[in-house]
Design an enzyme around this catalytic site. Structure first.
Site, short mmCIF file in Angstrom:
data_model
loop_
_atom_site.label_atom_id
_atom_site.label_comp_id
_atom_site.label_asym_id
_atom_site.label_seq_id
_atom_site.Cartn_x
_atom_site.Cartn_y
_atom_site.Cartn_z
N ARG A 118 0.80 -1.21 0.00
CA ARG A 118 0.00 0.00 0.00
C ARG A 118 0.85 1.28 0.00
O ARG A 118 0.66 2.16 -0.83
CB ARG A 118 -0.79 0.05 1.30
CG ARG A 118 -2.21 -0.14 1.17
CD ARG A 118 -2.74 -0.48 2.57
NE ARG A 118 -3.61 -1.62 2.46
CZ ARG A 118 -4.85 -1.54 2.01
NH1 ARG A 118 -5.37 -0.39 1.67
NH2 ARG A 118 -5.59 -2.60 1.90
N THR A 119 1.76 1.36 0.96
CA THR A 119 2.57 2.56 1.10
C THR A 119 3.45 2.76 -0.13
O THR A 119 3.59 3.86 -0.65
CB THR A 119 3.44 2.47 2.37
OG1 THR A 119 2.58 2.21 3.48
CG2 THR A 119 4.20 3.75 2.62
N HIS B 16 5.71 6.83 11.21
CA HIS B 16 5.25 6.71 9.82
C HIS B 16 4.64 8.07 9.48
O HIS B 16 3.44 8.22 9.36
CB HIS B 16 4.21 5.58 9.76
CG HIS B 16 3.83 5.18 8.36
ND1 HIS B 16 4.42 5.70 7.24
CD2 HIS B 16 2.90 4.31 7.93
CE1 HIS B 16 3.86 5.16 6.17
NE2 HIS B 16 2.93 4.30 6.56
N LYS C 46 23.03 -10.27 1.55
CA LYS C 46 24.39 -10.75 1.72
C LYS C 46 25.06 -10.15 2.94
O LYS C 46 26.26 -10.30 3.15
CB LYS C 46 25.22 -10.41 0.47
CG LYS C 46 24.71 -11.05 -0.81
CD LYS C 46 25.51 -10.55 -2.02
CE LYS C 46 24.80 -10.84 -3.32
NZ LYS C 46 25.07 -9.82 -4.34
N ARG D 281 11.51 2.25 3.94
CA ARG D 281 10.73 1.50 4.93
C ARG D 281 11.64 0.41 5.46
O ARG D 281 12.32 -0.25 4.66
CB ARG D 281 9.54 0.86 4.24
CG ARG D 281 8.81 -0.14 5.10
CD ARG D 281 7.54 0.43 5.52
NE ARG D 281 6.58 -0.48 6.02
CZ ARG D 281 5.33 -0.08 6.27
NH1 ARG D 281 4.98 1.13 5.96
NH2 ARG D 281 4.48 -0.90 6.79
#
Ligand code: ZN
Lengths: 304, 150
Positions: A52-53, A130, A81, A102
């Protein structure tokens, strides 16, 4: 001055800067497609998936005519890695004018902004912040109530882990709002937030039942209660149905009441609420694109 | 003075007095005195008229910057710092809790980036009286009873 700034925590922007973003978002709501960033490359680094974001940001980028590079999970990247976050950021800053990120760890975005030479927008760092969600929530509240000042706002559900709740409460403290916190005992609003409210000489009250709060408020901000948050599964079973909002509970409300939800919803708002005039959660999500357009434009210093 | 007899005087250096007995070893850790090659004398559970018992640390030929020494206020809020030159007290001051604390305490939040990446811990002191610290990164509170020194 927003140009060149990172947005990690909602408080990184002053009240005036937040209002500037809301005002600019209104312009994008009137006309969304404006190719004012044709020469910009924006990195979208999603160290954990959040469709969504990410789509909302990518839509905002496309509507501004900018390009984006990045990843939507880390499975095929050098992070897998064992590359450090510092090194990933130092590499990506070479390729881009702004980084949207994010990450599952709290504080990762603040750290990235200290390492990076280009501005960073936090699209969620663990359970912490957020801020673009906060701005879109503010936009939605202002749009439905006409102003942000002196509102009575109920937050319902998981107030302990719900970061959208924490940031929104902090932001609304600038606007003299009064808070009603409705949650099970195990999921009460954390000490940090209570401190924050008290420091600003504002008031809040706590409840375990939402029925007594509904008639008093202008906004109900619903959140999801997750089973895994409870140490005792029996406790979850006991409370799970007490935090579901249905149309029958909305018989005696203020005429201006609107219901918000950061989405995705599970069952905490019955579908019979969706068609009521109070339901605003789907429009709320759409507002996110305008907010993100306004942010990118301001941080990258473009003009309408 | 009895204390002076038990922990002998130094000619030059710093004396940290009025440390709570249980905090002496923490202060040694905070100031990284294990790595210090100067002569260090310390005593703990010594009699104190005012506080019942106390601890004291004397470090020869070492002087501390204010920012360095103020960190100990987190565990020794009433400590006195005495600067000695040629057996004379040239300065006597109290520690005070700083506004920010760097690289001293571990963040209580297990999901905090400082517990995963090579990031220097940093806290804002949001309440000096009750010693409440807020992580600069994850914004969670670490309070007195949860402080772990690194
Ligand atoms: Zn932290």
């Amino acid at each position: 001055m927003i140009q060149g700034k990172s947005l990690i925590s909602i408080n990184d922007f002053s009240k005036e800067e937040q209002i500037d973003i809301l005002n600019l978002a209104e312009e994008f709501e009137k006309k969304s497609n404006r190719h004012i960033l044709p020469n910009h490359v924006i990195a979208t680094l999603f160290f954990e998936p959040s469709t969504r974001t990410r789509l909302s940001f990518e839509s905002a980028i496309c509507r501004l005519g900018a390009k984006y590079i990045g990843f939507s999970d880390t499975s095929s990247t050098s992070v897998q890695k064992g590359e450090s976050l510092r090194d990933t950021i130092k590499t990506v800053e070479q390729y881009s004018d702004l980084i949207i990120m994010r990450h599952p760890k709290a504080g990762s975005a603040r750290f990235a902004s200290e390492v990076s030479n280009v501005p960073v927008i936090n699209a969620g760092d663990g359970a912490n912040q957020h801020p673009t969600q906060t701005l879109l929530d503010m936009y939605s509240i202002r749009k439905t109530q006409g102003a942000l000042n002196d509102l009575n706002i109920a937050f319902v559900g998981d107030l302990k882990y719900g970061r959208t709740v924490h940031s929104l409460v902090m932001a609304l403290c600038n606007f003299n709002c009064n808070f009603y916190f409705v949650s099970p005992q195990e999921l009460k609003i954390p000490t940090e937030i209570k401190y924050y409210i008290k420091e600003r000489n504002l008031t809040y009250s706590q409840f375990t039942n939402m029925n007594e709060v509904i008639p008093k408020v202008d906004i109900i901000y619903m959140t999801r209660i997750q089973r895994e948050r409870f140490s005792d599964p029996l406790e979850y079973e006991k409370v799970k149905n007490s935090y579901i909002l249905n149309s029958e509970m909305l018989y005696d409300t203020k005429p201006n009441l609107k219901i918000l939800h950061p989405l995705p919803r599970v069952n905490e708002i019955s579908e019979d609420v969706d068609n009521l005039k109070e339901a605003y959660y789907f429009t709320q999500a759409l507002n996110g694109v305008y907010i993100r357009q306004a942010l990118l434009t301001s941080i990258l210093g473009a003009k309408l | 003075m009895i204390t002076e007899l038990k922990v002998s005087a130094i000619d030059n250096g710093t004396v940290i007095d009025h440390i709570p007995s249980k905090s002496v070893f923490t202060v040694i850790k905070i100031l990284d005195l294990e790595e210090d090659e100067n002569q260090i004398l310390f005593g703990t559970n010594l009699e104190s008229k005012k506080y019942g018992t106390k601890g004291i640390i004397k470090i020869k030929n070492r002087y501390f910057k204010e920012a360095e020494i103020n960190k100990i206020a987190l565990v020794a809020p009433i400590a006195t710092i005495i600067v000695i030159k040629d057996y004379n007290v040239v300065e006597k001051k109290h520690v005070s809790i700083p506004d920010k604390v760097f690289k001293t305490i571990k963040c209580i939040n297990p999901n905090c980036i400082t517990n995963f990446e090579n990031v220097a811990q940093q806290f804002d002191v949001i309440d000096k009286k009750d010693v409440i610290l807020k992580c600069h990164y994850c914004e969670k509170i670490t309070d007195k009873k949860n402080m772990v020194f690194i």
